[in-house]
Design a protein around this motif. Structure first.
Motif, PDB file in Angstrom:
ATOM      1  N   ARG A  44      -2.203   6.358  -7.066  1.00 10.04           N
ATOM      2  CA  ARG A  44      -2.205   5.454  -8.160  1.00 10.04           C
ATOM      3  C   ARG A  44      -1.647   5.911  -9.377  1.00 10.04           C
ATOM      4  O   ARG A  44      -1.148   5.227 -10.319  1.00 10.04           O
ATOM      5  CB  ARG A  44      -3.512   4.954  -8.474  1.00 10.04           C
TER       6      ARG A  44
ATOM      7  N   TRP B 229      -8.909   8.737  -2.619  1.00 11.50           N
ATOM      8  CA  TRP B 229      -9.739   8.991  -1.410  1.00 11.50           C
ATOM      9  C   TRP B 229      -8.943   8.767  -0.241  1.00 11.50           C
ATOM     10  O   TRP B 229      -8.878   9.226   0.660  1.00 11.50           O
ATOM     11  CB  TRP B 229     -11.172   8.628  -1.226  1.00 11.50           C
ATOM     12  N   ILE B 230      -8.233   7.693  -0.329  1.00 10.88           N
ATOM     13  CA  ILE B 230      -7.194   6.951   0.832  1.00 10.88           C
ATOM     14  C   ILE B 230      -6.133   8.243   1.002  1.00 10.88           C
ATOM     15  O   ILE B 230      -5.817   8.328   2.128  1.00 10.88           O
ATOM     16  CB  ILE B 230      -6.718   5.728   0.510  1.00 10.88           C
TER      17      ILE B 230
ATOM     18  N   PHE C  69       0.868  -1.114   0.149  1.00  9.54           N
ATOM     19  CA  PHE C  69       0.098  -0.063  -0.062  1.00  9.54           C
ATOM     20  C   PHE C  69       0.929   1.492  -0.054  1.00  9.54           C
ATOM     21  O   PHE C  69       0.544   2.323  -0.715  1.00  9.54           O
ATOM     22  CB  PHE C  69      -1.022   0.065   1.399  1.00  9.54           C
TER      23      PHE C  69
ATOM     24  N   ARG D  25       2.323   2.703  -4.871  1.00 13.22           N
ATOM     25  CA  ARG D  25       1.689   3.719  -5.814  1.00 13.22           C
ATOM     26  C   ARG D  25       0.417   3.282  -6.634  1.00 13.22           C
ATOM     27  O   ARG D  25       0.343   3.235  -7.594  1.00 13.22           O
ATOM     28  CB  ARG D  25       2.777   4.132  -6.801  1.00 13.22           C
ATOM     29  N   THR D  26      -0.437   2.750  -5.674  1.00 11.71           N
ATOM     30  CA  THR D  26      -1.701   2.192  -6.508  1.00 11.71           C
ATOM     31  C   THR D  26      -3.075   2.685  -5.638  1.00 11.71           C
ATOM     32  O   THR D  26      -3.994   2.158  -5.885  1.00 11.71           O
ATOM     33  CB  THR D  26      -1.578   0.829  -6.448  1.00 11.71           C
ATOM     34  N   LEU D  27      -2.870   3.460  -4.558  1.00 10.59           N
ATOM     35  CA  LEU D  27      -4.016   3.921  -3.816  1.00 10.59           C
ATOM     36  C   LEU D  27      -4.691   4.830  -4.435  1.00 10.59           C
ATOM     37  O   LEU D  27      -4.254   5.834  -5.025  1.00 10.59           O
ATOM     38  CB  LEU D  27      -3.414   4.299  -2.202  1.00 10.59           C
ATOM     39  N   PRO D  28      -6.095   4.705  -4.289  1.00  9.64           N
ATOM     40  CA  PRO D  28      -7.175   5.846  -5.018  1.00  9.64           C
ATOM     41  C   PRO D  28      -7.011   6.881  -4.131  1.00  9.64           C
ATOM     42  O   PRO D  28      -6.444   7.116  -2.913  1.00  9.64           O
ATOM     43  CB  PRO D  28      -8.582   5.080  -4.440  1.00  9.64           C
TER      44      PRO D  28
END
Lengths: 555, 102
Positions: A279, A53-54, A44, A48-51
């Motif tokens: 991301r 909003w997170i 996580f 480098r893939t978190l949307p």
């Protein structure tokens, strides 16, 4: 009314139970998460893939800590409505700049932190100087959080500040060891929501008691702030400053709005790191922009309670240590909140301080281990060695923070102290960083001497004002604005002067480090946004526009 | 940073773990618990406690508010599970890098 020495929070078992549940949850989740999802959590953070909003949530939570709550509450009581300048002028434009300008630069750059940038863009000397000053800054700020914790312990249990600081240090060390990085992340976001869950009801109750916004305005007119305390920018003309903030609009817009705030938001690695976990470039850009919107509204729940406290708590901000401005919000919580809500409020504050100290100590650990020890003192050892060193550094950092907490305890208003620190540490760094980013000719020698000169300028301004009576300013805040300005200007002048007499780096070595020479492969991460309301420019300029409108409304 | 080499696709186990430790579920769960506790306490509040809060029955109202927020977070977390969202992002990414020029 209670005698000053009796000022205590009326907590009972229920409140402590609420607090206990929180910490069990956070430590428990962190502990279990560490074991079961080791790869996923690392993934996580670095994948480098978190949307958006997170990352947006993490970004906003990392910024809203207890020092801000206490500090802005103190500001609300001390300076009145003018405190909103910290948000609408002093944060939103810089956050938008970070999103629209800096994030694309960071995405296309080879480096992941400001010290690393200095090393690659300039040379080891500026890297080392900055690492030392950054390490010092983190322990000073960790001390502020420890002191804030001790303040609440004093209000809770009546312990002397020094005892509270020591106990807080031990508790934080235990928390960091038990929970590790995973707990810290959960705590950081959770504390944001819990604090809001406490502040919103507090503000509502306070306003009901004051007779609504109109009633509060009347009360402030009768207080020592007077009518001037109801205005954000009125009364800030140079030569005729009647606004309680004690600074001119020049100082507010350029000192606070530009140098201090841009310096904080563009170089604060903790914040930037969260945006970089998104991301793609568009999500990374949107992270601080999404964060700007709650930032516009938060004044409602910190400044208003501060002002209410000024009316409701007699003697606030007078000479009594128990009634220092810092205590505005805790005292107001005690004034209005029954047991139950008081427990929530207490939980929010404690969680927030923990998050603050943990973040600072962890930053201290990283800088000392990665930027000082590894490159300069003990090279080429194995990972286990550095991890062990890291543990000692963490303990050492907390010990030093105890000392700096004592320094912080001398300040009635934490925010003034923090801004002074930022003027000394962030402002020169910002100047060097921004010039280095845009001016290829800037030489490595200038990277060092600009920083040294800028830091010295801010230090001289601060010491000269605080202890030597060389300068007079309208207020502590005014000093930090001018100090930041001095740091920036001196840094810039010295940078240019030194560059003209020294050799620059060959342009090929600047790949990925200056504007216009982005690394092509990294920069081409697909910047796609799916919806029209996800456009970074729209989000960014929208936030600035709303901030301007609000400033005018509260003129 | 060698993030390209470290990247893993979100398999089923990771997706499950992502769901379990999804912040929304944790926030949701905690707020539902706090909300219920506050509502119970609020219902039992004496007049003195209500007077303290300027006549506002704050434990009750805040409790209901937190309960609502907690349920909203849980619903959001359940309706759009994080694990699935991560897998979708990866699929989209692969499609883009497959069809786009690099």
């Amino acid at each position: 009314m209670l005698a000053a020495s009796d000022v205590r929070l009326d907590t009972n078992a229920l409140d402590f139970a609420i607090l206990g549940v929180y910490f069990v949850t956070v430590l428990g989740v962190g502990f279990v998460a560490k074991r079961y999802v080791k790869t996923s959590l690392d993934y996580f953070l670095s994948g480098r893939t978190l949307p958006a909003w997170i990352t947006g949530l993490a970004f906003v939570s990392a910024n809203l800590g207890a020092t801000e709550i206490l500090g802005m509450g103190a500001n609300g009581a001390q300076y009145g409505v003018a405190t909103v300048n910290y948000y609408w002028i002093g944060a939103v434009p810089a956050m938008v700049f970070l999103g629209l300008v800096m994030m694309p630069f960071y995405y296309g750059a080879r480096v992941r932190s400001v010290p690393e940038y200095l090393l690659m863009r300039f040379d080891k000397r500026s890297h080392l100087f900055n690492s030392w000053t950054f390490a010092l800054a983190t322990v000073l700020i960790a001390g502020v959080n420890l002191f804030a914790l001790a303040l609440v312990l004093k209000l809770l249990l009546g312990w002397a500040i020094i005892v509270g600081i020591l106990v807080a240090a031990v508790v934080v060390l235990a928390y960091i060891t038990l929970g590790g990085l995973s707990s810290a992340i959960y705590n950081e976001v959770l504390q944001f929501f819990v604090i809001l869950a406490a502040l919103v009801p507090l503000t509502v109750v306070g306003l009901v008691d004051a007779g609504g916004w109109g009633g509060l305005q009347d009360h402030i007119r009768d207080s020592k702030l007077g009518e001037a305390g109801l205005h954000a920018l009125q009364g800030t003309n140079p030569g005729d400053v009647t606004n309680p903030i004690g600074a001119t609009w020049i100082g507010i817009v350029f000192g606070l709005g530009f140098i201090l705030s841009f310096g904080y938001w563009t170089t604060n690695f903790a914040e930037v790191q969260r945006a970089l976990s998104a991301r793609d470039l568009s999500a990374g850009q949107r992270t601080p922009l999404i964060g700007a919107y709650p930032k516009l509204l938060i004044p409602a729940v910190v400044v208003i309670p501060g002002m209410i406290a000024l009316w409701k708590i007699p003697g606030l901000g007078g000479g009594d240590e128990n009634l220092a401005y810092n205590n505005a919000i805790p005292l107001l919580m005690n004034e209005y909140l029954p047991n139950g809500m008081l427990g929530i409020a207490l939980t929010g504050l404690m969680a927030s301080f923990m998050a603050g100290v943990a973040a600072n100590v962890s930053a201290f650990n990283t800088v000392v281990t990665t930027d000082i020890i590894e490159p300069y003192i003990a090279k080429d050892r194995d990972d286990a060695f550095y991890i062990k060193v890291g543990r000692y550094v963490t303990v050492g950092g907390i010990v030093v923070a105890i000392g700096t907490a004592l320094i912080a305890s001398g300040y009635q208003n934490l925010m003034n102290y923090l801004q002074a620190l930022f003027s000394i540490f962030n402002a020169p760094l910002f100047a060097t960083f921004i010039i280095g980013m845009f001016w290829k000719r800037m030489s490595p020698a200038a990277g060092l001497w600009g920083l040294v000169a800028g830091t010295a300028a801010a230090l001289v301004t601060y010491v000269g004002y605080k202890w030597l009576d060389w300068f007079t300013f309208g207020s502590d805040l005014d000093e930090s604005f001018w100090g930041a300005g001095a740091a920036f200007v001196v840094d810039a002048i010295v940078t240019v002067a030194v560059t003209l007499f020294t050799k620059p780096k060959p342009v090929e070595e600047l790949q990925g480090l200056v504007w216009g020479m982005a690394n092509e492969e990294d920069a081409s991460t697909v910047a796609v946004h799916d919806q029209w309301w996800e456009s970074p420019k729209l989000l960014g300029f929208g936030a600035i526009a709303i901030g301007l409108v609000l400033t005018v409304v509260f003129w | 940073m060698s993030s390209e080499q470290d990247e893993q696709t979100t398999g089923a186990r990771e997706a499950q773990a992502a769901n379990l430790f999804d912040l929304r579920r944790i926030i949701g769960g905690l707020f539902v618990l706090y909300g219920v506790v506050l509502v119970i306490v609020g219902l039992g509040d004496s007049d003195a406690e209500i007077e303290k809060a300027a006549g506002v029955h704050i434990n009750l109202w805040a409790g209901l508010g937190m309960l609502a927020m907690g349920l909203a977070f849980l619903a959001w977390g359940l309706l759009r599970p994080l694990g699935r969202q991560l897998q979708e992002e990866e699929r989209k990414r692969e499609e883009r890098s497959g069809s786009g020029a690099s």
